[in-house]
Scaffold this active site. Structure first.
Site, PDB file in Angstrom:
ATOM      1  N   HIS A 140       0.846  -1.194   0.000  1.00 26.50           N
ATOM      2  CA  HIS A 140       0.000   0.000   0.000  1.00 26.50           C
ATOM      3  C   HIS A 140       0.878   1.239   0.000  1.00 26.50           C
ATOM      4  CE1 HIS A 140       0.975   0.392   4.261  1.00 26.50           C
ATOM      5  NE2 HIS A 140       0.627  -0.870   4.427  1.00 26.50           N
TER       6      HIS A 140
HETATM    7  P1  TYD Z   1      -1.444  -2.676   7.582  1.00 29.64           P
HETATM    8  O1  TYD Z   1      -1.014  -1.249   7.713  1.00 29.64           O
HETATM    9  O2  TYD Z   1      -2.131  -3.087   6.321  1.00 29.64           O
HETATM   10  O3  TYD Z   1      -0.217  -3.655   7.856  1.00 29.64           O
HETATM   11  P2  TYD Z   1       1.159  -3.874   7.023  1.00 29.64           P
HETATM   12  O4  TYD Z   1       1.407  -2.657   6.196  1.00 29.64           O
HETATM   13  O5  TYD Z   1       2.183  -4.090   8.077  1.00 29.64           O
HETATM   14  O6  TYD Z   1       1.006  -5.103   6.201  1.00 29.64           O
HETATM   15  O7  TYD Z   1      -2.368  -3.003   8.847  1.00 29.64           O
HETATM   16  C1  TYD Z   1      -2.827  -4.312   9.118  1.00 29.64           C
HETATM   17  C2  TYD Z   1      -4.082  -4.202   9.970  1.00 29.64           C
HETATM   18  O8  TYD Z   1      -3.806  -3.577  11.218  1.00 29.64           O
HETATM   19  C3  TYD Z   1      -5.188  -3.400   9.308  1.00 29.64           C
HETATM   20  O9  TYD Z   1      -6.436  -4.065   9.568  1.00 29.64           O
HETATM   21  C4  TYD Z   1      -5.182  -2.083  10.033  1.00 29.64           C
HETATM   22  C5  TYD Z   1      -4.625  -2.422  11.401  1.00 29.64           C
HETATM   23  N1  TYD Z   1      -3.814  -1.341  11.976  1.00 29.64           N
HETATM   24  C6  TYD Z   1      -4.309  -0.601  13.037  1.00 29.64           C
HETATM   25  O10 TYD Z   1      -5.438  -0.820  13.523  1.00 29.64           O
HETATM   26  N2  TYD Z   1      -3.530   0.410  13.552  1.00 29.64           N
HETATM   27  C7  TYD Z   1      -2.289   0.693  13.059  1.00 29.64           C
HETATM   28  O11 TYD Z   1      -1.599   1.622  13.565  1.00 29.64           O
HETATM   29  C8  TYD Z   1      -1.801  -0.081  11.947  1.00 29.64           C
HETATM   30  C9  TYD Z   1      -0.434   0.191  11.348  1.00 29.64           C
HETATM   31  C10 TYD Z   1      -2.591  -1.087  11.436  1.00 29.64           C
END
Ligand code: TYD
Length: 142
Positions: A59
Protein backbone atom coordinates in the site's frame (compact mmCIF):
# COMPACT_ATOMS: atom_id res chain seq x y z
CA UNK A 1 17.06 19.61 -1.82
CA UNK A 2 18.04 18.27 -5.23
CA UNK A 3 16.07 18.80 -8.42
CA UNK A 4 15.31 15.07 -8.34
CA UNK A 5 13.76 15.19 -4.88
CA UNK A 6 11.57 18.08 -5.98
CA UNK A 7 10.28 16.23 -9.02
CA UNK A 8 10.03 12.72 -7.58
CA UNK A 9 8.83 11.53 -4.15
CA UNK A 10 11.46 8.78 -4.39
CA UNK A 11 14.10 11.47 -4.06
CA UNK A 12 13.17 11.85 -0.38
CA UNK A 13 13.30 8.15 0.52
CA UNK A 14 16.53 7.67 2.45
CA UNK A 15 18.27 5.79 5.21
CA UNK A 16 18.48 7.67 8.51
CA UNK A 17 21.25 6.87 10.97
CA UNK A 18 20.48 7.25 14.69
CA UNK A 19 22.94 8.02 17.48
CA UNK A 20 24.42 5.14 19.47
CA UNK A 21 25.81 5.30 22.98
CA UNK A 22 27.94 2.24 23.56
CA UNK A 23 29.66 1.06 26.70
CA UNK A 24 30.52 -2.33 28.13
CA UNK A 25 26.90 -2.73 29.30
CA UNK A 26 25.61 -2.62 25.73
CA UNK A 27 24.42 -0.21 23.04
CA UNK A 28 21.72 2.47 23.44
CA UNK A 29 20.02 4.22 20.54
CA UNK A 30 17.51 7.04 20.82
CA UNK A 31 15.26 8.93 18.45
CA UNK A 32 13.71 12.38 18.83
CA UNK A 33 10.79 13.47 16.67
CA UNK A 34 11.55 16.59 14.64
CA UNK A 35 15.27 16.04 15.18
CA UNK A 36 16.45 12.60 14.07
CA UNK A 37 13.28 12.02 12.05
CA UNK A 38 11.78 14.89 10.01
CA UNK A 39 8.34 14.88 11.69
CA UNK A 40 6.75 14.80 15.13
CA UNK A 41 6.08 11.19 16.09
CA UNK A 42 2.33 10.62 16.58
CA UNK A 43 2.30 6.81 16.55
CA UNK A 44 4.63 3.85 17.02
CA UNK A 45 3.74 0.33 15.95
CA UNK A 46 5.71 -2.86 15.55
CA UNK A 47 5.50 -6.16 13.73
CA UNK A 48 6.65 -9.36 15.42
CA UNK A 49 5.85 -13.07 15.20
CA UNK A 50 6.09 -12.54 11.44
CA UNK A 51 6.25 -15.83 9.47
CA UNK A 52 9.40 -15.88 7.31
CA UNK A 53 7.33 -16.21 4.12
CA UNK A 54 5.03 -13.31 5.04
CA UNK A 55 4.51 -10.34 2.75
CA UNK A 56 3.45 -7.10 4.42
CA UNK A 57 2.73 -3.61 3.19
CA UNK A 58 1.31 -3.54 -0.31
CA UNK A 59 0.00 0.00 0.00
CA UNK A 60 0.89 3.69 -0.10
CA UNK A 61 -0.24 6.58 2.09
CA UNK A 62 -1.69 9.85 0.88
CA UNK A 63 -0.13 11.96 3.69
CA UNK A 64 1.59 9.72 6.22
CA UNK A 65 5.37 9.80 6.69
CA UNK A 66 7.13 6.89 8.37
CA UNK A 67 10.55 5.68 9.42
CA UNK A 68 10.93 1.90 9.50
CA UNK A 69 13.50 -0.01 11.55
CA UNK A 70 14.56 -3.62 11.99
CA UNK A 71 14.98 -3.67 15.77
CA UNK A 72 15.95 -7.32 15.53
CA UNK A 73 16.69 -9.58 12.56
CA UNK A 74 16.24 -8.35 9.01
CA UNK A 75 13.80 -7.89 6.15
CA UNK A 76 13.55 -6.31 2.73
CA UNK A 77 11.54 -3.22 1.81
CA UNK A 78 10.78 -2.44 -1.82
CA UNK A 79 9.66 1.14 -2.45
CA UNK A 80 8.04 2.44 -5.60
CA UNK A 81 7.04 5.99 -6.54
CA UNK A 82 5.10 4.93 -9.63
CA UNK A 83 8.13 5.53 -11.78
CA UNK A 84 11.03 3.61 -10.25
CA UNK A 85 11.45 0.84 -7.67
CA UNK A 86 14.23 0.59 -5.08
CA UNK A 87 15.11 -2.15 -2.65
CA UNK A 88 16.51 -1.75 0.86
CA UNK A 89 17.56 -4.42 3.35
CA UNK A 90 17.09 -3.35 6.96
CA UNK A 91 19.20 -5.24 9.49
CA UNK A 92 20.67 -2.63 11.84
CA UNK A 93 18.58 -1.13 14.68
CA UNK A 94 20.50 2.15 14.29
CA UNK A 95 19.41 2.65 10.69
CA UNK A 96 15.85 3.42 9.61
CA UNK A 97 14.27 3.96 6.22
CA UNK A 98 12.38 7.24 5.82
CA UNK A 99 9.38 6.89 3.53
CA UNK A 100 7.47 10.02 2.59
CA UNK A 101 3.91 10.28 1.33
CA UNK A 102 2.81 8.61 -1.92
CA UNK A 103 5.37 5.81 -1.90
CA UNK A 104 4.16 2.25 -2.46
CA UNK A 105 5.97 -0.19 -0.14
CA UNK A 106 6.24 -3.96 0.11
CA UNK A 107 8.06 -5.86 2.87
CA UNK A 108 9.19 -9.47 2.73
CA UNK A 109 12.10 -11.85 3.38
CA UNK A 110 11.68 -11.54 7.16
CA UNK A 111 14.28 -13.42 9.14
CA UNK A 112 13.15 -15.70 11.96
CA UNK A 113 12.21 -13.55 14.97
CA UNK A 114 12.50 -10.23 13.10
CA UNK A 115 10.99 -7.20 14.82
CA UNK A 116 10.00 -4.21 12.69
CA UNK A 117 9.30 -0.90 14.41
CA UNK A 118 7.59 1.95 12.58
CA UNK A 119 7.52 5.61 13.65
CA UNK A 120 4.63 7.43 12.03
CA UNK A 121 3.64 11.08 11.62
CA UNK A 122 -0.10 10.54 12.15
CA UNK A 123 -2.50 8.27 14.05
CA UNK A 124 -3.92 5.29 12.18
CA UNK A 125 -6.41 6.32 9.49
CA UNK A 126 -7.60 3.79 6.94
CA UNK A 127 -8.74 6.66 4.68
CA UNK A 128 -5.06 7.62 4.25
CA UNK A 129 -4.25 4.24 2.64
CA UNK A 130 -4.12 3.49 -1.09
CA UNK A 131 -4.30 -0.30 -1.24
CA UNK A 132 -4.79 -0.75 -4.99
CA UNK A 133 -1.59 -0.49 -7.07
CA UNK A 134 -3.39 0.55 -10.27
CA UNK A 135 -5.06 3.40 -8.42
CA UNK A 136 -1.70 4.41 -6.88
CA UNK A 137 0.01 4.36 -10.29
CA UNK A 138 -2.76 6.50 -11.74
CA UNK A 139 -2.26 9.11 -8.99
CA UNK A 140 1.52 9.26 -9.37
CA UNK A 141 1.69 10.10 -13.06
CA UNK A 142 4.04 13.03 -13.45
P1 TYD B 1 -1.44 -2.68 7.58
O1 TYD B 1 -1.01 -1.25 7.71
O2 TYD B 1 -2.13 -3.09 6.32
O3 TYD B 1 -0.22 -3.66 7.86
P2 TYD B 1 1.16 -3.87 7.02
O4 TYD B 1 1.41 -2.66 6.20
O5 TYD B 1 2.18 -4.09 8.08
O6 TYD B 1 1.01 -5.10 6.20
O7 TYD B 1 -2.37 -3.00 8.85
C1 TYD B 1 -2.83 -4.31 9.12
C2 TYD B 1 -4.08 -4.20 9.97
O8 TYD B 1 -3.81 -3.58 11.22
C3 TYD B 1 -5.19 -3.40 9.31
O9 TYD B 1 -6.44 -4.06 9.57
C4 TYD B 1 -5.18 -2.08 10.03
C5 TYD B 1 -4.62 -2.42 11.40
N1 TYD B 1 -3.81 -1.34 11.98
C6 TYD B 1 -4.31 -0.60 13.04
O10 TYD B 1 -5.44 -0.82 13.52
N2 TYD B 1 -3.53 0.41 13.55
C7 TYD B 1 -2.29 0.69 13.06
O11 TYD B 1 -1.60 1.62 13.56
C8 TYD B 1 -1.80 -0.08 11.95
C9 TYD B 1 -0.43 0.19 11.35
C10 TYD B 1 -2.59 -1.09 11.44
Amino acid sequence: MTADSLSSPMGSVRLIGLPVVSDPRGDLTFVEGGNHVPFQIRRVYYLYNVPVDSERGGHAHRELEQVIFALSGSFRITVDDGRERREFWLRDPRTGLYINRMIWREMDAFSQGAVCMVLASQPYDEADYIRDYASFAEQTKY
